[in-house]
Design a protein around this motif. Structure first.
Motif, PDB file in Angstrom:
ATOM      1  N   GLY A  67       0.821  -1.201   0.000  1.00  0.00           N
ATOM      2  CA  GLY A  67       0.000   0.000   0.000  1.00  0.00           C
ATOM      3  C   GLY A  67       0.855   1.250   0.000  1.00  0.00           C
ATOM      4  O   GLY A  67       2.076   1.194   0.169  1.00  0.00           O
ATOM      5  N   PRO A  68       0.229   2.412  -0.205  1.00  0.00           N
ATOM      6  CA  PRO A  68       0.992   3.675  -0.172  1.00  0.00           C
ATOM      7  C   PRO A  68       1.517   3.951   1.225  1.00  0.00           C
ATOM      8  O   PRO A  68       0.883   3.590   2.221  1.00  0.00           O
ATOM      9  N   PRO A  69       2.673   4.566   1.336  1.00  0.00           N
ATOM     10  CA  PRO A  69       3.192   4.917   2.660  1.00  0.00           C
ATOM     11  C   PRO A  69       2.297   5.945   3.332  1.00  0.00           C
ATOM     12  O   PRO A  69       1.858   6.908   2.695  1.00  0.00           O
ATOM     13  N   ASP A  70       2.004   5.729   4.598  1.00  0.00           N
ATOM     14  CA  ASP A  70       1.170   6.677   5.336  1.00  0.00           C
ATOM     15  C   ASP A  70       1.990   7.926   5.652  1.00  0.00           C
ATOM     16  O   ASP A  70       3.022   7.850   6.319  1.00  0.00           O
ATOM     17  N   ALA A  71       1.530   9.081   5.149  1.00  0.00           N
ATOM     18  CA  ALA A  71       2.318  10.307   5.249  1.00  0.00           C
ATOM     19  C   ALA A  71       2.535  10.736   6.692  1.00  0.00           C
ATOM     20  O   ALA A  71       3.643  11.131   7.082  1.00  0.00           O
ATOM     21  N   GLY A  72       1.498  10.690   7.505  1.00  0.00           N
ATOM     22  CA  GLY A  72       1.622  11.126   8.891  1.00  0.00           C
ATOM     23  C   GLY A  72       2.570  10.250   9.691  1.00  0.00           C
ATOM     24  O   GLY A  72       3.393  10.746  10.469  1.00  0.00           O
ATOM     25  N   THR A  73       2.466   8.950   9.498  1.00  0.00           N
ATOM     26  CA  THR A  73       3.338   8.029  10.213  1.00  0.00           C
ATOM     27  C   THR A  73       4.783   8.175   9.758  1.00  0.00           C
ATOM     28  O   THR A  73       5.724   8.115  10.569  1.00  0.00           O
ATOM     29  N   PHE A  74       4.966   8.379   8.451  1.00  0.00           N
ATOM     30  CA  PHE A  74       6.322   8.585   7.947  1.00  0.00           C
ATOM     31  C   PHE A  74       6.941   9.830   8.574  1.00  0.00           C
ATOM     32  O   PHE A  74       8.106   9.820   8.979  1.00  0.00           O
ATOM     33  N   ALA A  75       6.181  10.907   8.666  1.00  0.00           N
ATOM     34  CA  ALA A  75       6.698  12.136   9.280  1.00  0.00           C
ATOM     35  C   ALA A  75       7.055  11.913  10.744  1.00  0.00           C
ATOM     36  O   ALA A  75       8.069  12.441  11.235  1.00  0.00           O
ATOM     37  N   LEU A  76       6.253  11.133  11.454  1.00  0.00           N
ATOM     38  CA  LEU A  76       6.571  10.833  12.847  1.00  0.00           C
ATOM     39  C   LEU A  76       7.914  10.112  12.960  1.00  0.00           C
ATOM     40  O   LEU A  76       8.691  10.365  13.886  1.00  0.00           O
ATOM     41  N   ARG A  77       8.185   9.229  12.008  1.00  0.00           N
ATOM     42  CA  ARG A  77       9.453   8.507  12.042  1.00  0.00           C
ATOM     43  C   ARG A  77      10.631   9.434  11.774  1.00  0.00           C
ATOM     44  O   ARG A  77      11.691   9.307  12.378  1.00  0.00           O
ATOM     45  N   ILE A  78      10.462  10.379  10.839  1.00  0.00           N
ATOM     46  CA  ILE A  78      11.566  11.232  10.436  1.00  0.00           C
ATOM     47  C   ILE A  78      11.738  12.429  11.363  1.00  0.00           C
ATOM     48  O   ILE A  78      12.862  12.788  11.746  1.00  0.00           O
ATOM     49  N   LEU A  79      10.626  13.067  11.720  1.00  0.00           N
ATOM     50  CA  LEU A  79      10.687  14.296  12.512  1.00  0.00           C
ATOM     51  C   LEU A  79      10.392  14.073  13.989  1.00  0.00           C
ATOM     52  O   LEU A  79      10.713  14.925  14.820  1.00  0.00           O
ATOM     53  N   GLY A  80       9.747  12.967  14.307  1.00  0.00           N
ATOM     54  CA  GLY A  80       9.322  12.735  15.688  1.00  0.00           C
ATOM     55  C   GLY A  80       8.055  13.482  16.046  1.00  0.00           C
ATOM     56  O   GLY A  80       7.688  13.567  17.215  1.00  0.00           O
ATOM     57  N   ARG A  81       7.367  14.029  15.051  1.00  0.00           N
ATOM     58  CA  ARG A  81       6.128  14.781  15.275  1.00  0.00           C
ATOM     59  C   ARG A  81       5.335  14.841  13.983  1.00  0.00           C
ATOM     60  O   ARG A  81       5.799  14.434  12.928  1.00  0.00           O
ATOM     61  N   ARG A  82       4.110  15.346  14.097  1.00  0.00           N
ATOM     62  CA  ARG A  82       3.288  15.536  12.911  1.00  0.00           C
ATOM     63  C   ARG A  82       3.827  16.704  12.086  1.00  0.00           C
ATOM     64  O   ARG A  82       4.310  17.694  12.649  1.00  0.00           O
ATOM     65  N   PRO A  83       3.744  16.622  10.767  1.00  0.00           N
ATOM     66  CA  PRO A  83       4.274  17.702   9.932  1.00  0.00           C
ATOM     67  C   PRO A  83       3.360  18.910   9.905  1.00  0.00           C
ATOM     68  O   PRO A  83       2.161  18.815  10.192  1.00  0.00           O
ATOM     69  N   THR A  84       3.932  20.067   9.541  1.00  0.00           N
ATOM     70  CA  THR A  84       3.173  21.293   9.345  1.00  0.00           C
ATOM     71  C   THR A  84       3.465  21.827   7.948  1.00  0.00           C
ATOM     72  O   THR A  84       4.396  21.384   7.276  1.00  0.00           O
ATOM     73  N   ALA A  85       2.682  22.809   7.520  1.00  0.00           N
ATOM     74  CA  ALA A  85       2.911  23.417   6.209  1.00  0.00           C
ATOM     75  C   ALA A  85       4.288  24.061   6.138  1.00  0.00           C
ATOM     76  O   ALA A  85       4.930  24.078   5.081  1.00  0.00           O
ATOM     77  N   GLU A  86       4.766  24.587   7.246  1.00  0.00           N
ATOM     78  CA  GLU A  86       6.079  25.239   7.269  1.00  0.00           C
ATOM     79  C   GLU A  86       7.200  24.258   6.957  1.00  0.00           C
ATOM     80  O   GLU A  86       8.217  24.622   6.374  1.00  0.00           O
ATOM     81  N   ASP A  87       7.020  22.980   7.301  1.00  0.00           N
ATOM     82  CA  ASP A  87       8.060  21.986   7.075  1.00  0.00           C
ATOM     83  C   ASP A  87       8.409  21.827   5.601  1.00  0.00           C
ATOM     84  O   ASP A  87       9.529  21.426   5.260  1.00  0.00           O
ATOM     85  N   VAL A  88       7.466  22.096   4.706  1.00  0.00           N
ATOM     86  CA  VAL A  88       7.712  21.912   3.272  1.00  0.00           C
ATOM     87  C   VAL A  88       7.663  23.236   2.516  1.00  0.00           C
ATOM     88  O   VAL A  88       7.439  23.266   1.310  1.00  0.00           O
ATOM     89  N   SER A  89       7.906  24.330   3.205  1.00  0.00           N
ATOM     90  CA  SER A  89       7.909  25.640   2.557  1.00  0.00           C
ATOM     91  C   SER A  89       9.262  25.905   1.905  1.00  0.00           C
ATOM     92  O   SER A  89      10.285  25.300   2.250  1.00  0.00           O
ATOM     93  N   ALA A  90       9.265  26.835   0.961  1.00  0.00           N
ATOM     94  CA  ALA A  90      10.518  27.210   0.305  1.00  0.00           C
ATOM     95  C   ALA A  90      11.505  27.793   1.311  1.00  0.00           C
ATOM     96  O   ALA A  90      12.713  27.551   1.220  1.00  0.00           O
ATOM     97  N   ARG A  91      11.005  28.559   2.263  1.00  0.00           N
ATOM     98  CA  ARG A  91      11.898  29.139   3.275  1.00  0.00           C
ATOM     99  C   ARG A  91      12.562  28.040   4.107  1.00  0.00           C
ATOM    100  O   ARG A  91      13.758  28.099   4.404  1.00  0.00           O
ATOM    101  N   ALA A  92      11.785  27.035   4.488  1.00  0.00           N
ATOM    102  CA  ALA A  92      12.353  25.927   5.254  1.00  0.00           C
ATOM    103  C   ALA A  92      13.404  25.183   4.431  1.00  0.00           C
ATOM    104  O   ALA A  92      14.394  24.688   4.971  1.00  0.00           O
ATOM    105  N   ALA A  93      13.190  25.137   3.117  1.00  0.00           N
ATOM    106  CA  ALA A  93      14.089  24.378   2.253  1.00  0.00           C
ATOM    107  C   ALA A  93      15.423  25.068   2.028  1.00  0.00           C
ATOM    108  O   ALA A  93      16.479  24.426   2.087  1.00  0.00           O
ATOM    109  N   ILE A  94      15.400  26.377   1.772  1.00  0.00           N
ATOM    110  CA  ILE A  94      16.631  27.042   1.303  1.00  0.00           C
ATOM    111  C   ILE A  94      16.970  28.308   2.088  1.00  0.00           C
ATOM    112  O   ILE A  94      17.949  28.977   1.756  1.00  0.00           O
TER     113      ILE A  94
END
Length: 385
Positions: free
Chosen positions: A178-205
């Motif tokens: 099945g498709p990877p569960d996005a929320g669970t994947f974020a918990l594994r990588i970040l240790g928390r639920r993701p926010t819009a800021e996590d994938v913003s251009a400012r956060a990136a560069i």
């Protein structure tokens, strides 16, 4: 499941059309062992060898003997699909189209436990002999005994700061994937639920700062302020490569001064607009044409022409310039330790733009690993990305 435990035997992988290794990096982060990789291009093979510390079997997969590909648990790759139009038929004279079927044939020959084929969304609409290409592939893999899923994934769902859509054909003898569960994947990588800021251009560069001269290492402007930047930056380093100021025409420098963050060609005043831009204003152009990043939103798809403002959203949100190669790599979730060099800038940029974002690849690898080992996505254990 402790992926770092010596009790876990790594699943062996062969990587076809490896490019600079975005897909491979994601699989390695989930504990897979890539034991063999192939690409046609010298520049891709050189970059891959430099970044992973192992050689690439360079050559045309249509000509390489299948016996060179070792017995592995998983085969991965993204075969080129340019020869299949959205409306037409397969061009038998275009060798790129054959590579999709070469991938299928290699899977049929080696019979790994699982495979992952990555491609652009247009592949799902491509037709061969009046039938959808993906339907043909699904039938062929099913006849081999694989349980196959067609996954349509958006990169931003998996912590990539880029609105990049890709499809994955994922097959396994063991069980449906099945498709990877996005929320669970974020918990594994970040240790928390993701926010819009996590994938913003400012956060990136935002921490990369001013660009520098060609070939120079450039100091970071700031400590990493975002979780994404912390994932990308090697510990103990103060500067970065490939953050080189792009060349721009006088006209493009004039254009960018008029375009606000999130804007595009429509913001260019008529008095300075070219006839082509005026035509876009009359008939409607792509949203990304002469587009400027917005600091609070993800980038659009980073294509292979990110040094050209007229074919994508490539203007920096704050600085009056195009994005650098390093910034493009950040949007592809390629870590700052990654190096990509080629004799021509366009060739280098094509390697970057064609890469699979590593975090998207890691999410797919995670879901596949769980399926092959009988695990559940509901069981969350943070890992080091």
């Amino acid at each position: 499941m402790d992926r770092g435990s010596s009790a876990v035997t790594p699943l062996r992988v062969a990587s076809l059309f490896c490019g600079i290794g975005g897909l491979d990096l994601g699989f390695e982060r989930e504990g897979f062992e890539v034991v063999w990789a192939n690409d046609l291009l010298h520049s891709a093979a050189d970059a891959y060898a430099k970044n992973f510390g192992r050689p690439v079997q360079r050559g045309d997969l249509m000509e390489l003997p299948l016996g060179l590909i070792p017995e592995v648990d998983v085969i991965i790759g993204g075969p080129p699909c340019q020869s299949f139009s959205l409306v037409g038929r397969r061009d038998p004279l275009d060798p790129r189209g054959s590579l999709v079927f070469r991938f299928r044939d290699i899977v049929d020959s080696r019979r790994p436990r699982a495979f992952v084929m990555e491609n652009v969304p247009g592949m799902a609409a491509s037709r061969v002999g009046g039938r959808r290409l993906t339907d043909l592939l699904l039938e062929d893999f099913d006849a081999m005994g694989y349980r196959v899923a067609l996954l349509q994934l958006l990169a931003t769902d998996y912590l990539v700061p880029q609105r990049r859509r890709r499809i994955f054909l994922v097959g396994s003898f063991d069980r449906a994937i099945g498709p990877p569960d996005a929320g669970t994947f974020a918990l594994r990588i970040l240790g928390r639920r993701p926010t819009a800021e996590d994938v913003s251009a400012r956060a990136a560069i935002g921490d990369l700062g001013e660009c520098g001269q060609r070939g120079a290492r450039v100091a970071y402007a700031d400590d990493p302020q975002s979780a994404f930047a912390r994932l990308m930056r090697p510990k103990g380093t103060d500067d970065v490569t490939l953050h080189e100021c792009p060349r721009m025409s006088i006209r493009d420098r004039e254009f960018v001064r008029h375009i606000p963050p999130g804007g595009n060609y429509r913001d260019i005043p008529d008095r300075v607009a070219t006839p082509r831009i005026m035509k876009f204003k009359e008939t409607g152009g792509r949203t990304t044409t002469y587009g400027r990043l917005h600091p609070d939103q993800p980038a659009y798809t980073i294509n292979t022409y990110f040094r050209r403002p007229n074919v994508g959203c490539h203007f920096h949100y704050e600085r009056d310039r195009l994005i650098t190669a390093r910034e493009a790599m950040r949007f592809q979730a390629l870590p700052d330790a990654f190096e990509v060099h080629a004799s021509r800038q366009d060739e280098r940029n094509a390697l970057i733009g064609n890469a699979v974002p590593s975090l998207l690849a890691q999410a797919v690898a995670w879901s596949l690993d769980l399926a092959l080992r009988g695990g559940s996505q509901a069981s969350v254990e943070p890992v080091a990305a």
